[in-house]
Write an enzyme that holds these catalytic residues in place. Structure first.
Site, short mmCIF file in Angstrom:
data_model
loop_
_atom_site.label_atom_id
_atom_site.label_comp_id
_atom_site.label_asym_id
_atom_site.label_seq_id
_atom_site.Cartn_x
_atom_site.Cartn_y
_atom_site.Cartn_z
N HIS A 13 71.75 108.18 37.23
CA HIS A 13 71.45 109.26 38.32
C HIS A 13 71.72 110.68 37.57
CE1 HIS A 13 71.85 111.58 42.50
NE2 HIS A 13 70.72 111.37 41.97
N HIS A 55 69.27 120.48 40.46
CA HIS A 55 69.04 119.74 41.63
C HIS A 55 68.90 120.68 42.83
CE1 HIS A 55 70.27 117.98 45.52
NE2 HIS A 55 69.87 116.72 45.11
O1 G3P Z 1 65.69 110.42 42.76
C1 G3P Z 1 66.45 109.91 43.33
C2 G3P Z 1 67.51 110.71 43.79
O2 G3P Z 1 67.99 111.61 42.87
C3 G3P Z 1 67.09 111.38 44.96
O3 G3P Z 1 68.00 112.37 45.68
O4 G3P Z 1 69.16 114.53 46.20
O5 G3P Z 1 70.21 112.99 44.39
O6 G3P Z 1 67.86 114.18 43.89
P1 G3P Z 1 68.81 113.65 45.17
MG MG Z 2 67.29 113.50 42.30
#
Ligand code: G3P
Ligand code: MG
Length: 254
Positions: A13, A55
């Site tokens: 992630h 993000h």
């Molecule tokens: O793509 C999966 C995840 O990253 C979605 O949530 O808020 O971490 O971008 P976020």
């Molecule tokens: Mg994400």
């Protein structure tokens, strides 16, 4: 009929979760050092249309924008040109050792992944109000960067409009709908958008939902899975992909 799935189960992630400054090349390198071969990142547009990794809609949490752009400047990343964004430090907020780490463009990250044979999940994370354009431009860049490659990046978004923009621009690139709740009609929308996968908040998955989604020919992915028990549950349910911050906990060989 479910299409073949070329991607590994484990996906790091934002590069390496919380172990390095998110959505930077430094994070990708650290995730790769932990053995990860697929990465998730968040992409949005500068005011002059350059896709870059970030993000939040605003710059404050992960850059030194207040210092460089001045306190009077717009807090929104998408309000600034790439020339301005390229001046920012996107590493020091995390730790001194990362001071000077720049924001990467999508092109930078593509080159890193392509040179090393890594897979990429590009989450289209539009600045609010720019959903369709962001989907179009990210897909345009991805199609150009991965032209002729056996495995394209997976484009995902919480925003159906962004996925529709991507579909209109580069229909051949695989798409996935992200959902944090099972909102009314989300499976129909995923199908209408020609998605190959549904990426859920991991708590949403149960046997009935997996069965339903697989029955539609879609793959089942989860975010953001940071506990052993949760990962075991998802694997036992027969889901296909796990996005995690804990590149230090989960071995991507598993
Ligand atoms: O793509 C999966 C995840 O990253 C979605 O949530 O808020 O971490 O971008 P976020
Ligand atoms: Mg994400």
């Amino acid at each position: 009929m479910t299409a073949p799935w070329p991607y590994p189960r484990w996906i790091a992630h934002r590069g390496a979760g919380k172990l390095a400054p998110e959505n930077t090349l430094a994070a990708f390198r650290l995730g790769a050092q932990h053995g990860y071969r697929m990465f998730e990142c968040d992409a949005k547009l500068s005011s002059d249309g350059v896709p870059f990794l970030m993000h939040d809609a605003t710059l404050a949490r992960t850059t030194n924008a207040a210092k460089v752009l001045g306190a009077g400047a717009s807090p929104t990343g998408g309000d600034h040109s790439w020339a301005a964004l390229a001046q920012l430090d996107a590493g020091h907020w995390h730790a001194r050792q990362y001071a000077g780490e720049p924001l990467p463009t999508l092109d930078n990250i593509a080159h890193f992944c392509l040179a090393n044979g890594y897979f990429l999940n590009i989450e289209i994370k539009p600045t609010p109000g720019h959903e369709a354009t962001t989907g179009r431009v990210v897909a345009e860049h991805a199609a150009r960067l991965w032209r002729g490659q056996a495995v394209p990046p997976l484009l995902s978004s919480f925003q159906p409009e962004a996925l529709a923009g991507a579909q209109a621009t580069a229909a051949h690139l695989p798409r996935a709908l992200l959902v944090d709740t099972l909102w009314d009609g989300c499976l129909d929308v995923a199908r209408q958008l020609g998605c190959v996968a549904l990426v859920c908040n991991h708590a949403l998955w149960d046997a009935a939902l997996v069965h339903k989604v697989q029955g539609l020919g879609l793959r089942c992915l989860s975010y953001t899975v940071n506990d052993e028990w949760a990962a075991q549950r998802l694997i036992a349910l027969g889901t296909d992909g796990i996005i995690t911050d804990r590149v230090d906990l989960f071995s991507p060989a598993g």
